[in-house]
Design an enzyme around this catalytic site. Structure first.
Site, PDB file in Angstrom:
ATOM      1  N   SER A  46      25.886  74.655 -80.023  1.00 36.69           N
ATOM      2  CA  SER A  46      27.258  74.754 -80.511  1.00 36.69           C
ATOM      3  C   SER A  46      27.987  73.409 -80.406  1.00 36.69           C
ATOM      4  O   SER A  46      27.497  72.407 -80.911  1.00 36.69           O
ATOM      5  CB  SER A  46      27.987  75.860 -79.738  1.00 36.69           C
ATOM      6  OG  SER A  46      29.165  76.266 -80.408  1.00 36.69           O
ATOM      7  N   ASP A 158      25.870  80.555 -84.363  1.00 32.09           N
ATOM      8  CA  ASP A 158      26.090  79.946 -83.053  1.00 32.09           C
ATOM      9  C   ASP A 158      24.868  79.973 -82.135  1.00 32.09           C
ATOM     10  O   ASP A 158      24.357  81.029 -81.771  1.00 32.09           O
ATOM     11  CB  ASP A 158      27.252  80.689 -82.390  1.00 32.09           C
ATOM     12  CG  ASP A 158      27.672  80.060 -81.075  1.00 32.09           C
ATOM     13  OD1 ASP A 158      27.200  78.971 -80.751  1.00 32.09           O
ATOM     14  OD2 ASP A 158      28.495  80.680 -80.383  1.00 32.09           O
TER      15      ASP A 158
END
Length: 261
Positions: A46, A158
């Protein structure tokens, strides 16, 4: 016995996800620079993947901060249409291209592992070669805010969902591992768990924190500033504060390691 960083011939860097709190990673990089520490291998999820890519690209600390200052989180013409998620993640491609014009892992100065989640198979994927920007966008596509990113007909999102602190990708490849975890899960009050969304968020946060914290403690040097919890994951007003917190904690941690070397 703690490892002697002054004797290390190679350093690995692991950077967690955590949104705006990830500016603390940049604070760590500044502290490393001041102590003449340079990582040779990087792994991130991320926002950790984004910071890691900028570092691997040779960008200065000020340029890294500017990247996050100028990248809009919520922009009217970025809203997703006919896509899951509120924001169309691929709208950020042009901004990223300005920082990574060659759009490839091979163009970076350091090897980098970017973690993303394969939503179709429910698996963790580490990108480390070929196209760079789409894997970065995918790794940072926090659901349900940002839409998944399609790569070779597969939807990715993510990286923190499957592996928020990807230490495994530097294990056994370097002499010394530096880790930074900004996904903090401190104590909350009953008023913070009054609805289903708050409860779901708390449970998810605890699960991610438990896994990340365990691996963080296995690093030879690590930072996990508790003060970051007061900064919202998507609150751009916290950029400077998170950076300062990370720099302060990292400076003290590095000085402590050097003092026992």
């Amino acid at each position: 016995m703690p490892k002697d960083i002054t004797q290390a011939t190679s350093i690995g860097l692991v950077l967690s996800g955590g949104g705006i709190r990830g500016m603390a990673h940049i604070g760590l990089l500044k502290a490393m620079q001041e102590h003449e520490l340079d990582a040779q291998l990087i792994a991130g999820s991320s926002v950790g993947a984004l910071v890691g890519a900028l570092y691997a690209n040779g960008n200065a600390v000020d340029d890294m901060l500017q990247f996050f200052r100028e990248t809009p989180l919520f922009k009217y013409d970025f809203f997703a249409i006919n896509k899951p998620g509120f924001i169309d993640t691929e709208r950020y491609f042009k901004i990223f291209k300005g920082y990574f014009p060659h759009d490839s892992f091979e163009s970076l100065e350091k090897p980098l592992h970017v973690i993303a989640t394969n939503l179709l198979q429910g698996s963790e994927v580490a990108f480390s070669e070929g196209e760079l920007i789409r894997p970065l966008l995918a790794s940072a596509a926090l659901t349900p805010v940002f839409s998944p990113v399609e790569i070779d007909n597969i939807l990715y999102a993510d990286g923190g969902v499957m592996n928020n602190f990807p230490k495994e990708y530097v294990d056994g490849k370097v002499d010394f591992i530096i880790g930074s975890n900004v996904s903090i899960a401190g104590e909350v009050g009953k008023r913070d768990l009054r609805n289903s969304l708050q409860l779901a968020g708390r449970v998810t946060g605890l699960m991610i924190y438990a896994s990340s914290h365990r691996k963080l403690e296995e690093c030879d040097l690590h930072i996990e500033p508790k003060e970051l919890e007061g900064i919202g994951v998507l609150d751009k007003k916290g950029i400077e504060k998170a950076f300062a917190i990370g720099y302060d904690h990292a400076s003290r941690a590095i000085e402590k390691v050097f003092s026992r070397a």
